[in-house]
Design a protein around this motif. Sequence first.
Motif, PDB file in Angstrom:
ATOM      1  N   ARG A 133      13.301  -3.325  -2.839  1.00 51.56           N
ATOM      2  CA  ARG A 133      12.179  -2.169  -2.513  1.00 51.56           C
ATOM      3  C   ARG A 133      12.812  -1.415  -1.585  1.00 51.56           C
ATOM      4  O   ARG A 133      13.258  -1.740  -0.485  1.00 51.56           O
ATOM      5  N   ASP A 134      12.808   0.000  -1.962  1.00 48.66           N
ATOM      6  CA  ASP A 134      13.324   0.900  -0.830  1.00 48.66           C
ATOM      7  C   ASP A 134      14.992   0.672  -0.287  1.00 48.66           C
ATOM      8  O   ASP A 134      15.348   0.632   0.652  1.00 48.66           O
ATOM      9  N   SER A 180       0.746  -1.257   0.165  1.00 55.07           N
ATOM     10  CA  SER A 180       0.014  -0.021  -0.147  1.00 55.07           C
ATOM     11  C   SER A 180       0.889   1.419   0.001  1.00 55.07           C
ATOM     12  O   SER A 180       0.228   2.554  -0.043  1.00 55.07           O
ATOM     13  N   ASP A 181       2.022   1.214   0.379  1.00 61.84           N
ATOM     14  CA  ASP A 181       2.956   2.447   0.355  1.00 61.84           C
ATOM     15  C   ASP A 181       3.448   2.848  -1.337  1.00 61.84           C
ATOM     16  O   ASP A 181       3.005   2.031  -2.211  1.00 61.84           O
ATOM     17  N   THR A 182       3.899   3.816  -1.169  1.00 65.51           N
ATOM     18  CA  THR A 182       4.480   4.157  -2.634  1.00 65.51           C
ATOM     19  C   THR A 182       5.924   3.919  -3.066  1.00 65.51           C
ATOM     20  O   THR A 182       6.658   4.423  -3.921  1.00 65.51           O
ATOM     21  N   LYS A 183       6.361   3.088  -2.234  1.00 65.41           N
ATOM     22  CA  LYS A 183       7.955   2.581  -2.601  1.00 65.41           C
ATOM     23  C   LYS A 183       8.076   2.042  -3.660  1.00 65.41           C
ATOM     24  O   LYS A 183       7.197   1.005  -4.062  1.00 65.41           O
ATOM     25  N   ARG A 184       9.022   2.209  -4.627  1.00 66.69           N
ATOM     26  CA  ARG A 184       9.162   1.620  -5.913  1.00 66.69           C
ATOM     27  C   ARG A 184       9.806   0.284  -6.071  1.00 66.69           C
ATOM     28  O   ARG A 184      10.551  -0.082  -5.107  1.00 66.69           O
ATOM     29  N   THR A 185       9.031  -0.597  -6.648  1.00 66.30           N
ATOM     30  CA  THR A 185       9.576  -1.885  -6.821  1.00 66.30           C
ATOM     31  C   THR A 185      10.679  -2.013  -7.979  1.00 66.30           C
ATOM     32  O   THR A 185      10.404  -1.785  -9.062  1.00 66.30           O
ATOM     33  N   ASP A 242       2.843  -3.864 -13.866  1.00 72.12           N
ATOM     34  CA  ASP A 242       1.490  -3.720 -12.665  1.00 72.12           C
ATOM     35  C   ASP A 242       2.234  -4.285 -11.259  1.00 72.12           C
ATOM     36  O   ASP A 242       1.689  -4.772 -10.551  1.00 72.12           O
ATOM     37  N   ASP A 243       3.424  -3.970 -11.202  1.00 77.21           N
ATOM     38  CA  ASP A 243       4.532  -4.256  -9.867  1.00 77.21           C
ATOM     39  C   ASP A 243       4.379  -6.020  -9.788  1.00 77.21           C
ATOM     40  O   ASP A 243       4.558  -6.357  -8.682  1.00 77.21           O
TER      41      ASP A 243
END
Length: 255
Positions: free
Chosen positions: A199-200, A59-64, A172-173
């Motif tokens: 991620r992150d 649900s966070d906005t961190k990029r994959t 779509d991640d």
Amino acid sequence: MRRGAAIALALAAPLVMGQAKPVLVPDVSQRSIQIAYSFTGADLLLFGAILYPGGRLPSDTKRTDIVVVVRGPTQSILLREKEKVAGIWVNAASARYRSAPSFYAIASSRPIEQIVDERTRAIYELGVDSLQLSPVSTAPADVQARFGAGLVDLKTRAGLYVEAPRAVEITDDVLYRARVTIPARVPVGRFTAETFLIRDGRVLAAAVRDIDIRKSGFERFVARAAQRSGIVYGLVAVALSVGLGWLAGTLARRI
């Protein structure tokens, strides 16, 4: 062994803290590549999916990000430095590396330096500048660095060390795909295709698939003969060369 233990410890960290982590389901288009006399290279497709806990995207906005590394069997390499003496190029200093990858290709969704920090790159050997070449030398650090850069440059110009930033497509991640070119001069042996989910700046999951690259047909016969009976193979090669030379000379005199 130390690299494997470091990776296992890093990946186990989320479990130790009681956190669920995503799982990678990777695959490759070819598990076996045959090299014959007409082999000019191959395009290897690496693809797969990311399975998130509970089937829900974060649900966070961190990029994959996805990083794929195709690695060939390690080999011992002796690197020599040339020096011009009295107008003649001669061998000067040298350095031996115990376990340099015979082939290394890395594809990522972004430039690797934008995905992870230098320490993480070193742990997972992400990028040609982060390879652990294991030099067998007591030379000063600057000399080892010079030879290491020279080895990477030689392999890169031969198409055996490749970096492809932004070569991984993520949909779509969840779904990802990348292509890695296997050059015609690729060595034979057991290759590995490692996929990392990041991620992150943290490696959350990793998975490995094996790829066999081997010679086939007459090339395989010659290679096996050279390995199993080196002396006999050498004698036969010399005799064949002498015979062909004599035959060519005879035909030339008759024409």
